[in-house]
Design a protein around this motif. Structure first.
Motif, mmCIF file in Angstrom:
data_model
loop_
_atom_site.group_PDB
_atom_site.id
_atom_site.type_symbol
_atom_site.label_atom_id
_atom_site.label_comp_id
_atom_site.label_asym_id
_atom_site.label_seq_id
_atom_site.Cartn_x
_atom_site.Cartn_y
_atom_site.Cartn_z
ATOM 1 N N THR A 28 0.862 1.602 34.103
ATOM 2 C CA THR A 28 0.541 0.249 33.659
ATOM 3 C C THR A 28 0.984 0.074 32.210
ATOM 4 O O THR A 28 1.189 1.045 31.485
ATOM 5 C CB THR A 28 -0.972 -0.037 33.744
ATOM 6 O OG1 THR A 28 -1.658 0.860 32.873
ATOM 7 C CG2 THR A 28 -1.498 0.113 35.160
ATOM 8 N N TYR A 29 1.151 -1.168 31.820
ATOM 9 C CA TYR A 29 1.376 -1.512 30.416
ATOM 10 C C TYR A 29 0.838 -2.920 30.184
ATOM 11 O O TYR A 29 0.710 -3.709 31.115
ATOM 12 C CB TYR A 29 2.855 -1.410 30.020
ATOM 13 C CG TYR A 29 3.785 -2.390 30.700
ATOM 14 C CD1 TYR A 29 4.106 -3.612 30.108
ATOM 15 C CD2 TYR A 29 4.344 -2.105 31.943
ATOM 16 C CE1 TYR A 29 4.964 -4.512 30.726
ATOM 17 C CE2 TYR A 29 5.207 -2.985 32.564
ATOM 18 C CZ TYR A 29 5.514 -4.193 31.953
ATOM 19 O OH TYR A 29 6.341 -5.082 32.562
ATOM 20 N N SER A 30 0.502 -3.223 28.946
ATOM 21 C CA SER A 30 0.050 -4.563 28.562
ATOM 22 C C SER A 30 1.188 -5.277 27.873
ATOM 23 O O SER A 30 1.898 -4.683 27.042
ATOM 24 C CB SER A 30 -1.147 -4.479 27.612
ATOM 25 O OG SER A 30 -2.253 -3.927 28.277
ATOM 26 N N ASN A 32 3.359 -7.416 25.327
ATOM 27 C CA ASN A 32 3.265 -7.579 23.884
ATOM 28 C C ASN A 32 4.264 -8.594 23.332
ATOM 29 O O ASN A 32 4.404 -8.732 22.129
ATOM 30 C CB ASN A 32 3.403 -6.230 23.164
ATOM 31 C CG ASN A 32 4.797 -5.638 23.246
ATOM 32 O OD1 ASN A 32 5.720 -6.231 23.798
ATOM 33 N ND2 ASN A 32 4.955 -4.445 22.696
ATOM 34 N N THR A 55 -1.329 -7.790 36.850
ATOM 35 C CA THR A 55 -2.626 -7.460 37.443
ATOM 36 C C THR A 55 -3.676 -8.535 37.199
ATOM 37 O O THR A 55 -4.819 -8.364 37.571
ATOM 38 C CB THR A 55 -3.150 -6.112 36.900
ATOM 39 O OG1 THR A 55 -3.258 -6.197 35.473
ATOM 40 C CG2 THR A 55 -2.218 -4.974 37.288
ATOM 41 N N ASN A 56 -3.301 -9.653 36.586
ATOM 42 C CA ASN A 56 -4.240 -10.754 36.411
ATOM 43 C C ASN A 56 -4.404 -11.483 37.735
ATOM 44 O O ASN A 56 -3.800 -11.124 38.733
ATOM 45 C CB ASN A 56 -3.736 -11.684 35.310
ATOM 46 C CG ASN A 56 -3.597 -10.961 33.988
ATOM 47 O OD1 ASN A 56 -2.966 -9.913 33.913
ATOM 48 N ND2 ASN A 56 -4.186 -11.502 32.954
ATOM 49 N N ASN A 105 7.006 -9.298 30.152
ATOM 50 C CA ASN A 105 6.407 -8.766 28.933
ATOM 51 C C ASN A 105 5.761 -9.924 28.168
ATOM 52 O O ASN A 105 6.127 -10.223 27.032
ATOM 53 C CB ASN A 105 7.431 -8.036 28.067
ATOM 54 C CG ASN A 105 6.752 -7.178 27.016
ATOM 55 O OD1 ASN A 105 5.623 -6.746 27.194
ATOM 56 N ND2 ASN A 105 7.445 -6.934 25.925
ATOM 57 N N ARG A 111 -1.364 -10.562 29.664
ATOM 58 C CA ARG A 111 -1.169 -9.998 30.989
ATOM 59 C C ARG A 111 -1.017 -8.478 30.926
ATOM 60 O O ARG A 111 -0.428 -7.947 30.007
ATOM 61 C CB ARG A 111 0.075 -10.609 31.631
ATOM 62 C CG ARG A 111 0.126 -10.453 33.119
ATOM 63 C CD ARG A 111 1.334 -11.144 33.713
ATOM 64 N NE ARG A 111 1.402 -12.585 33.531
ATOM 65 C CZ ARG A 111 0.678 -13.474 34.194
ATOM 66 N NH1 ARG A 111 -0.207 -13.091 35.075
ATOM 67 N NH2 ARG A 111 0.843 -14.760 33.988
ATOM 68 N N THR A 112 -1.563 -7.819 31.938
ATOM 69 C CA THR A 112 -1.349 -6.388 32.139
ATOM 70 C C THR A 112 -0.493 -6.236 33.387
ATOM 71 O O THR A 112 -0.628 -7.006 34.330
ATOM 72 C CB THR A 112 -2.699 -5.656 32.317
ATOM 73 O OG1 THR A 112 -3.465 -5.851 31.127
ATOM 74 C CG2 THR A 112 -2.499 -4.168 32.543
ATOM 75 N N TYR A 113 0.389 -5.247 33.398
ATOM 76 C CA TYR A 113 1.315 -5.030 34.505
ATOM 77 C C TYR A 113 1.135 -3.637 35.095
ATOM 78 O O TYR A 113 0.881 -2.679 34.379
ATOM 79 C CB TYR A 113 2.761 -5.166 34.015
ATOM 80 C CG TYR A 113 3.079 -6.508 33.417
ATOM 81 C CD1 TYR A 113 3.536 -7.546 34.216
ATOM 82 C CD2 TYR A 113 2.908 -6.740 32.055
ATOM 83 C CE1 TYR A 113 3.822 -8.785 33.679
ATOM 84 C CE2 TYR A 113 3.197 -7.974 31.503
ATOM 85 C CZ TYR A 113 3.651 -8.994 32.312
ATOM 86 O OH TYR A 113 3.938 -10.216 31.772
ATOM 87 N N THR A 114 1.298 -3.545 36.411
ATOM 88 C CA THR A 114 1.330 -2.272 37.126
ATOM 89 C C THR A 114 2.749 -2.104 37.662
ATOM 90 O O THR A 114 3.328 -3.047 38.184
ATOM 91 C CB THR A 114 0.330 -2.275 38.302
ATOM 92 O OG1 THR A 114 -0.984 -2.446 37.780
ATOM 93 C CG2 THR A 114 0.394 -0.979 39.086
#
Length: 122
Positions: A28-30, A32, A55-56, A105, A111-114
């Motif tokens: 995962t990453y958030s 930026n 993941t929202n 991004n 937003r957070t991503y998987t």
């Protein structure tokens, strides 16, 4: 192994399909809000496919296919392709200043991503 139309392939079958060479990693990453942000994938080889989902609660995601310098993103009813740095044996890249949301991004905290990266191991 023969795969019938509509057959479900389990993660345990991936190595059989790729003759024992498949490599898969995920994380995962958030967001930026930066361009060409490097995301380490840990495969040790360039991924053939990276699949990314927000993941929202709304629907967004995208893909990076093989050695292309483009991310194909979608969010709600919009989709587009955006140039990013080409993936390598260490990182895949997200974020294009034209549209950070569709280039996966989004601005910090939004937003957070998987993600899942797949390679044939070669």
């Amino acid at each position: 192994m023969t795969i019938a139309t509509g057959e479900v392939i389990l993660a345990s079958d991936v190595n059989v399909i790729a003759n024992g060479r498949a490599k898969i990693s995920s994380g995962t990453y958030s967001g930026n809000g930066s361009a060409n942000r490097a995301i380490p994938h840990g495969l040790g080889v360039t991924p053939k496919l990276v699949v990314i989902f927000g993941t929202n609660n709304d629907f967004c995601g995208g893909i990076i296919i093989g050695n292309t310098a483009q991310i194909l993103g979608w969010s709600g009813g919009s989709n587009a392709g955006y140039a990013v740095t080409i993936s390598d044996a260490t990182n895949f890249y997200v974020g294009n200043g034209t549209n950070y949301e569709l280039s996966l991004n989004s601005v910090a905290g939004a937003r957070t991503y998987t993600w899942t990266a797949i390679s044939d191991g070669a």
